[in-house]
Write an enzyme that holds these catalytic residues in place. Structure first.
Site, PDB file in Angstrom:
ATOM      1  CG  HIS A  93      -2.008  -1.097   1.098  1.00 59.83           C
ATOM      2  ND1 HIS A  93      -2.711  -1.584   2.182  1.00 59.83           N
ATOM      3  CD2 HIS A  93      -2.455  -1.797   0.017  1.00 59.83           C
ATOM      4  CE1 HIS A  93      -3.542  -2.536   1.774  1.00 59.83           C
ATOM      5  NE2 HIS A  93      -3.406  -2.681   0.475  1.00 59.83           N
ATOM      6  CB  CYS A 152       4.907  19.640 -12.776  1.00 59.19           C
ATOM      7  SG  CYS A 152       3.574  18.488 -12.356  1.00 59.19           S
ATOM      8  CB  THR A 209      -3.804  -8.169   8.472  1.00 55.00           C
ATOM      9  OG1 THR A 209      -4.748  -7.595   7.548  1.00 55.00           O
ATOM     10  CG2 THR A 209      -3.626  -9.646   8.170  1.00 55.00           C
ATOM     11  CB  SER A 210      -9.036  -6.838  10.074  1.00 57.00           C
ATOM     12  OG  SER A 210      -8.832  -5.990   8.961  1.00 57.00           O
ATOM     13  N   PRO A 216      -4.401 -10.797  18.474  1.00 52.35           N
ATOM     14  CG  PRO A 216      -4.216  -8.740  19.565  1.00 52.35           C
ATOM     15  CD  PRO A 216      -3.909  -9.441  18.280  1.00 52.35           C
TER      16      PRO A 216
HETATM   17  C1  BJW Z   1      -2.799  -6.871  16.551  1.00 52.35           C
HETATM   18  C2  BJW Z   1      -2.288  -6.182  17.640  1.00 52.35           C
HETATM   19  C3  BJW Z   1      -1.040  -6.586  18.136  1.00 52.35           C
HETATM   20  C4  BJW Z   1      -4.173  -5.295  17.118  1.00 52.35           C
HETATM   21  N1  BJW Z   1      -0.410  -7.595  17.555  1.00 52.35           N
HETATM   22  N2  BJW Z   1      -2.156  -7.881  16.011  1.00 52.35           N
HETATM   23  C5  BJW Z   1     -13.252  -7.462  -3.567  1.00 52.35           C
HETATM   24  C6  BJW Z   1     -14.335  -7.566  -2.732  1.00 52.35           C
HETATM   25  C7  BJW Z   1     -14.792  -6.459  -2.020  1.00 52.35           C
HETATM   26  C8  BJW Z   1     -14.172  -5.215  -2.133  1.00 52.35           C
HETATM   27  C9  BJW Z   1     -13.080  -5.119  -2.957  1.00 52.35           C
HETATM   28  C10 BJW Z   1     -12.635  -6.216  -3.668  1.00 52.35           C
HETATM   29  N3  BJW Z   1     -11.551  -5.832  -4.379  1.00 52.35           N
HETATM   30  C11 BJW Z   1     -11.313  -4.524  -4.132  1.00 52.35           C
HETATM   31  C12 BJW Z   1     -12.237  -4.059  -3.276  1.00 52.35           C
HETATM   32  C13 BJW Z   1     -12.327  -2.665  -2.773  1.00 52.35           C
HETATM   33  C14 BJW Z   1     -11.335  -2.371  -1.664  1.00 52.35           C
HETATM   34  C15 BJW Z   1     -11.631  -3.259  -0.456  1.00 52.35           C
HETATM   35  O1  BJW Z   1     -10.943  -4.232  -0.180  1.00 52.35           O
HETATM   36  N4  BJW Z   1     -12.631  -2.909   0.302  1.00 52.35           N
HETATM   37  C16 BJW Z   1     -12.991  -3.674   1.500  1.00 52.35           C
HETATM   38  C17 BJW Z   1     -12.766  -2.805   2.739  1.00 52.35           C
HETATM   39  C18 BJW Z   1     -14.389  -4.141   1.355  1.00 52.35           C
HETATM   40  N5  BJW Z   1      -9.959  -2.528  -2.105  1.00 52.35           N
HETATM   41  C19 BJW Z   1      -9.361  -1.594  -2.831  1.00 52.35           C
HETATM   42  O2  BJW Z   1      -9.939  -0.603  -3.198  1.00 52.35           O
HETATM   43  C20 BJW Z   1      -7.909  -1.836  -3.207  1.00 52.35           C
HETATM   44  N6  BJW Z   1      -7.733  -1.618  -4.599  1.00 52.35           N
HETATM   45  C21 BJW Z   1      -8.091  -2.508  -5.528  1.00 52.35           C
HETATM   46  O3  BJW Z   1      -8.489  -3.605  -5.230  1.00 52.35           O
HETATM   47  O4  BJW Z   1      -7.964  -2.059  -6.832  1.00 52.35           O
HETATM   48  C22 BJW Z   1      -8.648  -2.779  -7.844  1.00 52.35           C
HETATM   49  C23 BJW Z   1     -10.101  -2.339  -7.801  1.00 52.35           C
HETATM   50  C24 BJW Z   1     -10.414  -1.015  -7.872  1.00 52.35           C
HETATM   51  C25 BJW Z   1     -11.757  -0.601  -7.831  1.00 52.35           C
HETATM   52  C26 BJW Z   1     -12.762  -1.554  -7.691  1.00 52.35           C
HETATM   53  C27 BJW Z   1     -12.421  -2.909  -7.598  1.00 52.35           C
HETATM   54  C28 BJW Z   1     -11.092  -3.300  -7.671  1.00 52.35           C
HETATM   55  C29 BJW Z   1      -7.008  -0.835  -2.507  1.00 52.35           C
HETATM   56  C30 BJW Z   1      -6.985  -1.012  -1.034  1.00 52.35           C
HETATM   57  C31 BJW Z   1      -6.131   0.090  -0.401  1.00 52.35           C
HETATM   58  C32 BJW Z   1      -6.181   0.053   1.115  1.00 52.35           C
HETATM   59  N7  BJW Z   1      -5.625   1.258   1.626  1.00 52.35           N
HETATM   60  C33 BJW Z   1      -5.501   1.440   3.060  1.00 52.35           C
HETATM   61  C34 BJW Z   1      -4.996   2.865   3.334  1.00 52.35           C
HETATM   62  C35 BJW Z   1      -3.514   2.971   2.968  1.00 52.35           C
HETATM   63  C36 BJW Z   1      -2.986   4.352   3.212  1.00 52.35           C
HETATM   64  C37 BJW Z   1      -3.071   4.758   4.648  1.00 52.35           C
HETATM   65  O5  BJW Z   1      -2.383   4.151   5.508  1.00 52.35           O
HETATM   66  O6  BJW Z   1      -3.836   5.692   4.946  1.00 52.35           O
HETATM   67  O7  BJW Z   1      -4.603   0.460   3.604  1.00 52.35           O
HETATM   68  S1  BJW Z   1      -7.028   1.122   3.949  1.00 52.35           S
HETATM   69  C38 BJW Z   1      -6.253   0.384   5.363  1.00 52.35           C
HETATM   70  O8  BJW Z   1      -6.660  -1.007   5.469  1.00 52.35           O
HETATM   71  C39 BJW Z   1      -4.751   0.369   5.048  1.00 52.35           C
HETATM   72  C40 BJW Z   1      -4.353  -0.989   5.547  1.00 52.35           C
HETATM   73  O9  BJW Z   1      -3.121  -1.399   4.957  1.00 52.35           O
HETATM   74  C41 BJW Z   1      -5.525  -1.849   5.186  1.00 52.35           C
HETATM   75  C42 BJW Z   1      -5.619  -3.141   5.933  1.00 52.35           C
HETATM   76  O10 BJW Z   1      -5.842  -2.933   7.293  1.00 52.35           O
HETATM   77  P1  BJW Z   1      -5.157  -3.889   8.364  1.00 52.35           P
HETATM   78  O11 BJW Z   1      -3.682  -3.747   8.298  1.00 52.35           O
HETATM   79  O12 BJW Z   1      -5.701  -5.247   8.255  1.00 52.35           O
HETATM   80  O13 BJW Z   1      -5.591  -3.174   9.724  1.00 52.35           O
HETATM   81  P2  BJW Z   1      -6.941  -3.366  10.601  1.00 52.35           P
HETATM   82  O14 BJW Z   1      -7.060  -2.187  11.481  1.00 52.35           O
HETATM   83  O15 BJW Z   1      -8.081  -3.715   9.768  1.00 52.35           O
HETATM   84  O16 BJW Z   1      -6.610  -4.669  11.486  1.00 52.35           O
HETATM   85  C43 BJW Z   1      -5.610  -4.636  12.495  1.00 52.35           C
HETATM   86  C44 BJW Z   1      -5.520  -6.028  13.107  1.00 52.35           C
HETATM   87  O17 BJW Z   1      -4.450  -6.038  14.046  1.00 52.35           O
HETATM   88  C45 BJW Z   1      -6.778  -6.455  13.854  1.00 52.35           C
HETATM   89  O18 BJW Z   1      -7.164  -7.757  13.437  1.00 52.35           O
HETATM   90  C46 BJW Z   1      -6.336  -6.474  15.326  1.00 52.35           C
HETATM   91  O19 BJW Z   1      -6.995  -7.483  16.083  1.00 52.35           O
HETATM   92  C47 BJW Z   1      -4.866  -6.773  15.193  1.00 52.35           C
HETATM   93  N8  BJW Z   1      -4.016  -6.322  16.309  1.00 52.35           N
HETATM   94  N9  BJW Z   1      -3.193  -5.215  18.050  1.00 52.35           N
HETATM   95  C48 BJW Z   1      -1.004  -8.236  16.545  1.00 52.35           C
HETATM   96  N10 BJW Z   1      -0.476  -5.941  19.233  1.00 52.35           N
END
Ligand code: BJW
Length: 248
Positions: free
Chosen positions: A120, A155, A193-194, A219
């Protein structure tokens, strides 16, 4: 729990090609909030559609720029935690280790991991809306405009963080490499990751199809827990060093 940690250690110790997929949870113990945790997550008070989409940026560039500058400040103060360091140390113990991270904070590299795919992007890097990439804060220094304007001669387009927002494609080279790594691995370690954001959340299924052993550290249960052979429930900064200590 101890026998689960031992089981995870045995699986990792025998890995010939280990892939580690990380999310925001690995950096929580470095003081960087996760996205989706109910009370403290970044999205608890902020609407992702306003802040993490190109449409949100175009509607209110200053709001989005300021939010990312706030988060950049958190990242610049953060240090890798024992979880990042335990992952980096695995490179010395195992024949082949790849880190695939959804995080934009660069903490795996700071901890000493050498092979890191940033799915990302990176919050310390910037690009302009006209396509100039590789800008740093130093390139933007001294500008009054918020967001700054692209310094490339002639630009002047708006500058944005070089991260992947919802609805944007991931860099296809990075994504293809991540898929190839998961297709070829024999062990996958999933940390913090969730498992709800695509396409990152599909990567573990490539490893699963390749019959890799899957260990998860979180966790809470995630969307990926059902395909994990071992789920270690607890913070990565505590559990990963324990796993590493039990690896023969
Ligand atoms: C611990 C802990 C400890 C706590 N130790 N663990 C197919 C189906 C449905 C939807 C889509 C699909 N394909 C694409 C989509 C749309 C979309 C998507 O997935 N939406 C869903 C939300 C439904 N995806 C996209 O748009 C992606 N692009 C794409 O697919 O392009 C092609 C396309 C385009 C248009 C239409 C269709 C296809 C791009 C996704 C970009 C995500 N960007 C972000 C922001 C990045 C910039 C920023 O930082 O601001 O990335 S969103 C955010 O979520 C960030 C993260 O990397 C990402 C994942 O989150 P993560 O890391 O899992 O964090 P959390 O908070 O969710 O979980 C934390 C976990 O840690 C929890 O489980 C806790 O329990 C745990 N934890 N303490 C260990 N101490």
């Amino acid at each position: 729990m101890h026998s689960d940690i031992q089981q995870a250690a045995n699986i990792l110790a025998h890995a010939r090609r280990l892939v580690i997929l990380t999310g925001a949870g690995i950096s929580k113990e470095s003081g960087i909030p996760t996205f989706r945790e109910a009370q403290q997550g970044l999205w608890a008070k902020h609407d992702p559609q306003r802040l993490a989409t190109l449409q949100g940026f175009m509607a209110n560039p200053k709001l989005v720029w300021d939010w990312y500058q706030f988060r950049l400040g958190l990242v610049e103060q953060a240090q890798p935690n024992p979880g990042h360091r335990a992952i980096a140390a695995l490179e010395q113990r195992l024949p082949h280790v790849e880190v695939i991270t959804q995080n934009v904070d660069g903490l795996h590299g700071q901890a000493g991991s050498h092979r890191v795919l940033e799915l990302h992007g990176n919050i310390r890097r910037f690009k302009c809306l006209a396509g100039h990439t590789g800008l740093t804060m130093a390139d933007l220094a001294g500008q009054q405009a918020t967001p700054p304007l692209c310094p490339h001669p002639g630009c002047g387009a708006l500058v944005r963080p070089d991260v992947v927002w919802f609805g944007e494609n991931l860099d296809y080279r990075v994504l293809n490499q991540a898929i190839a790594d998961c297709d070829a691995c024999d062990v996958l370690l999933i940390v913090g990751t969730s498992g709800v954001v695509q396409p990152a959340a599909s990567l573990p299924y490539h490893a699963w199809n390749a019959r890799a052993r899957i260990v998860e550290v979180n966790p809470e249960k995630s969307e990926l827990t059902e395909i994990a052979h071992v789920h270690l429930s607890g913070p990565a900064g505590e559990l990963l060093p324990q796993v590493a200590a039990l690896m023969l």
